[in-house]
Write a protein that holds these residues in place. Structure first.
Motif, PDB file in Angstrom:
ATOM      1  N   UNK A 139       0.839  -1.207   0.000  1.00 23.74           N
ATOM      2  CA  UNK A 139       0.000   0.000   0.000  1.00 23.74           C
ATOM      3  C   UNK A 139       0.873   1.256   0.000  1.00 23.74           C
ATOM      4  N   UNK A 140       0.437   2.269  -0.771  1.00 24.55           N
ATOM      5  CA  UNK A 140       1.147   3.544  -0.796  1.00 24.55           C
ATOM      6  C   UNK A 140       0.705   4.377   0.415  1.00 24.55           C
ATOM      7  N   UNK A 141       1.641   4.710   1.293  1.00 21.32           N
ATOM      8  CA  UNK A 141       1.296   5.443   2.530  1.00 21.32           C
ATOM      9  C   UNK A 141       1.591   6.932   2.413  1.00 21.32           C
ATOM     10  N   UNK A 142       2.148   7.339   1.276  1.00 18.35           N
ATOM     11  CA  UNK A 142       2.477   8.746   1.080  1.00 18.35           C
ATOM     12  C   UNK A 142       3.537   8.883   0.016  1.00 18.35           C
ATOM     13  N   UNK A 143       4.009  10.118  -0.153  1.00 18.69           N
ATOM     14  CA  UNK A 143       5.041  10.364  -1.172  1.00 18.69           C
ATOM     15  C   UNK A 143       6.112  11.295  -0.603  1.00 18.69           C
ATOM     16  N   UNK A 144       7.280  11.223  -1.237  1.00 17.78           N
ATOM     17  CA  UNK A 144       8.351  12.187  -0.954  1.00 17.78           C
ATOM     18  C   UNK A 144       8.642  12.901  -2.271  1.00 17.78           C
ATOM     19  N   UNK A 145       8.610  14.232  -2.241  1.00 13.76           N
ATOM     20  CA  UNK A 145       8.784  15.001  -3.480  1.00 13.76           C
ATOM     21  C   UNK A 145       9.899  16.032  -3.318  1.00 13.76           C
ATOM     22  N   UNK A 146      10.327  16.564  -4.468  1.00 16.67           N
ATOM     23  CA  UNK A 146      11.227  17.714  -4.475  1.00 16.67           C
ATOM     24  C   UNK A 146      10.410  18.969  -4.131  1.00 16.67           C
ATOM     25  N   UNK A 147      11.052  20.089  -3.796  1.00 15.27           N
ATOM     26  CA  UNK A 147      10.290  21.295  -3.417  1.00 15.27           C
ATOM     27  C   UNK A 147       9.296  21.765  -4.483  1.00 15.27           C
ATOM     28  N   UNK A 148       9.554  21.529  -5.779  1.00 13.23           N
ATOM     29  CA  UNK A 148       8.592  21.929  -6.815  1.00 13.23           C
ATOM     30  C   UNK A 148       7.684  20.773  -7.221  1.00 13.23           C
ATOM     31  N   UNK A 149       7.675  19.730  -6.432  1.00 11.93           N
ATOM     32  CA  UNK A 149       6.701  18.657  -6.653  1.00 11.93           C
ATOM     33  C   UNK A 149       7.179  17.553  -7.576  1.00 11.93           C
ATOM     34  N   UNK A 150       8.328  17.753  -8.221  1.00 10.45           N
ATOM     35  CA  UNK A 150       8.804  16.721  -9.144  1.00 10.45           C
ATOM     36  C   UNK A 150       9.541  15.632  -8.379  1.00 10.45           C
ATOM     37  N   UNK A 151       9.994  14.633  -9.119  1.00 13.74           N
ATOM     38  CA  UNK A 151      10.836  13.579  -8.571  1.00 13.74           C
ATOM     39  C   UNK A 151      10.145  12.881  -7.395  1.00 13.74           C
TER      40      UNK A 151
END
Ligand SMILES: [Zn+2]
Length: 339
Positions: A270-282
């Protein structure tokens, strides 16, 4: 009628309570630094229960639990003796820090020695003056700074009495936790003193759910030990023993958007969240490695690769564990900020 109780050169009469200030050390200014504690000594014989908090000086929920328990205990009706120490690590406490001034973790300094480091001396003092006089211990903790824990008990369950106390506390989750060298638990166990450790909430906070559950839990333990009269007629939460637990770590640096909350049931993959770059990419997904219940969470959204994000406990009956958590929250009637 029992004999008076003696602690740190003070005599406490049966059926009375007394606040003491134990001279621990001095500040740089040579002002005395004392450990405050209260002893409630019953008229009738019984266990000597130590409840202590803030061995890690920034863990505040336990301090309030100690105070709320003391407010509910009447020496005229108590069997045995309650020794309540709200702040063990007074050095860390005055600096809002988990550690001692020499950067040591007091809970890795036990049993300590008279001639050792500062941490070792503080640990030795605490064992000599207090721990050695007690028959049972409840050690109160919170998560570290920016990490919150679902109320849970950690204990070595191969001792029947320890297991009985862990069950009695009434937290929804119990971890059968091995003993760490240098901890209060280690020194207590080595002296044959059953000890349970309560973990709830986050450092540097007063959290109503953690405090209410902890106060109720300590009173439940006192009833089980025969120190207080039992209450009848109320079904309590069935604590679930986790078979293991694991931390999910950040796989990249960035901003964490965590959807999972304390007490959630999660499934493997299950996906519990995300980690992103400051502008939302990656974007990198945070994936549950196994089925379980979230018992610990990072509360701060900035992560480096390898940071612990989510603590997942596994159970043989995970659905039953979820029900226990729900019932626990319903009974306390406090909506937890972090759930
Ligand atoms: Zn702690």
């Amino acid at each position: 009628m029992v004999a008076p109780f003696h602690l740190a050169g003070t005599q406490i009469a049966p059926g009375s309570r007394q606040i003491l200030q134990l001279a621990l050390a001095q500040l740089y200014t040579q002002s005395p630094l004392t450990v405050p504690l209260e002893v409630v000594h019953g008229r009738r014989p019984g266990p000597v229960l130590l409840i202590c908090a803030a061995i890690h000086g920034d863990e505040l929920n336990g301090i309030e639990i100690v105070n709320q328990v003391l407010a509910k205990v009447n020496p005229a009706r108590l069997k045995g003796t309650l020794v309540a120490v709200p702040v063990v690590n007074v050095f860390g406490f005055i600096h809002k820090s988990r550690y001692l001034p020499d950067r040591r973790d007091l809970n890795r300094c036990f049993p300590g020695s008279e001639k050792g480091s500062l941490g070792s001396r503080v640990a030795h003092f605490f064992v000599d003056e207090i721990v050695n006089k007690c028959t049972h211990i409840v050690d109160l903790h919170t998560g570290a700074i920016h990490r919150s824990n679902l109320p849970q008990i950690r204990a070595k369950l191969d001792c029947d009495i320890t297991r009985q106390l862990a069950d009695a506390f009434g937290a929804p989750v119990i971890l059968d936790a091995s003993i760490r060298d240098g901890s209060l638990r280690a020194v207590a166990e080595s002296r044959g003193i059953p000890v349970i450790l309560y973990e709830a909430g986050e450092a540097l906070r007063f959290e109503p759910l953690a405090i209410k559950a902890g106060t109720r839990g300590v009173l439940n333990v006192m009833r089980t030990l025969g120190m207080l009269k039992p209450v009848t007629g109320k079904a309590k939460v069935q604590p679930m023993i986790a078979k293991s637990s694991t931390w999910i770590r950040a796989e990249q640096d960035g901003l964490l958007h965590l959807k999972a909350r304390l007490g959630d049931r999660v499934s493997k993959g299950q996906c519990l969240g995300t980690i992103t770059a400051p502008l939302g990419a990656d974007t990198c997904a945070v994936i549950a490695p196994k089925n379980g219940i979230v018992i610990g969470c990072l509360t701060m959204p900035l992560v480096n690769e390898g940071d612990a994000i989510c603590h997942i406990a596994s159970f043989d009956a995970v659905k039953q564990a979820e029900i226990s958590v729900e019932r626990f929250v319903d009974e306390l009637d406090i909506y937890p900020e972090t759930l």
